[in-house]
Design an enzyme around this catalytic site. Structure first.
Site, PDB file in Angstrom:
ATOM      1  N   LYS A 169      -0.742   4.944   4.440  1.00 32.26           N
ATOM      2  CA  LYS A 169      -1.589   3.977   5.154  1.00 32.26           C
ATOM      3  C   LYS A 169      -0.925   3.618   6.472  1.00 32.26           C
ATOM      4  CE  LYS A 169      -4.252  -0.269   4.592  1.00 32.26           C
ATOM      5  NZ  LYS A 169      -5.476   0.416   5.038  1.00 32.26           N
ATOM      6  N   HIS A 215       0.827  -1.199   0.000  1.00 26.04           N
ATOM      7  CA  HIS A 215       0.000   0.000   0.000  1.00 26.04           C
ATOM      8  C   HIS A 215       0.863   1.251   0.000  1.00 26.04           C
ATOM      9  CE1 HIS A 215      -3.380  -2.665   1.136  1.00 26.04           C
ATOM     10  NE2 HIS A 215      -4.131  -1.705   0.633  1.00 26.04           N
TER      11      HIS A 215
END
Length: 241
Positions: free
Chosen positions: A140, A136
């Site tokens: 995040k 990600h």
């Protein structure tokens, strides 16, 4: 419909764009700079709130909305230890709550594929070891991702001999666990790969998101679907997977 946006990062801005394209009204936008405005929001002006914030803020945001009787669609992960309280609050206030670890149609199809493969591989659990990688964007904060946890739970439910997941680098790998490697790189919407490895080969299934728009559209569709409903819901209810 009148939507309240809670969280105005990249995801919130993409959701706003899709809502406008689909002819909806933005009843308000709540972000970290005006978080206290949620306390005074008029519930009669909101049909559904869409909440994409941070794990540390999600529970309070959701609870405030539900206490006002506002239906909530939430896509924030990393706060689920308080989900039982949220579900109780939803029922007490006769409103609705919709949660998914991932709102992408493709990912939810991938969830079902993951379960089916785990069930097939269970007969060969002595030969194959399961593992996972999720990648990600660097913004995040939670690891592993909620999507990775959902995938791990699908393996645990269907692959005999695996009854827990572990996070590589933080938890000690165990024989009865599926190890998750969480990677953070700039500008990656989300990639998840589930593998089964033996001494002679490896089987992989993989989902790669190209943009955030698929997640955002799914959240908007969930909000439209949730209108005038009462209860606890998820993607399996909306998509009937």
């Amino acid at each position: 419909m009148n939507f309240l946006l809670i969280g105005y990062g990249k995801m919130g801005q993409t959701i706003e764009q899709i809502l406008k394209e689909r002819g909806h009204n933005i009843a308000g936008i709540i972000d970290k700079d005006n978080a206290s405005d949620l306390d005074t929001i008029d519930p009669t002006s909101v049909d559904v709130a869409i909440e994409f914030t941070q794990p540390s803020a999600a529970y309070a945001n959701i609870k405030k909305c539900l206490d006002k009787g506002i239906r909530v669609v939430s896509g924030t992960t990393g706060w689920l230890e308080q989900k039982e309280v949220v579900e109780t609050t939803t029922k007490e206030n006769k409103t609705a709550f919709f949660y998914a670890s991932n709102y992408s149609l493709g990912v939810n199809i991938f969830f079902e594929l993951n379960k089916k493969l785990a069930k097939m591989m269970s007969a060969f659990n002595a030969e194959y070891k399961s593992s996972m990688v999720e990648i990600h964007h660097t913004q995040k904060l939670d690891a592993p991702s909620g999507t990775a946890i959902t995938l791990a739970e699908g393996v645990i439910e269907n692959f005999e001999g695996v009854d827990k997941w572990t996070l590589q680098g933080e938890d000690e790998a165990v024989d009865n666990g599926i190890e998750i490697e969480a990677v953070r790189e700039p500008e990656v919407p989300g990639t998840h790969e589930v593998s089964y490895t033996s001494e002679i080969d490896r089987i992989d299934i993989k989902h790669t998101a190209f943009t955030r728009k698929g997640f955002a559209l799914g959240a908007v569709l969930a909000g439209e679907w949730l209108h005038q409903k009462e209860g606890i819901f998820g993607m399996q209810d909306m998509l009937a997977l």
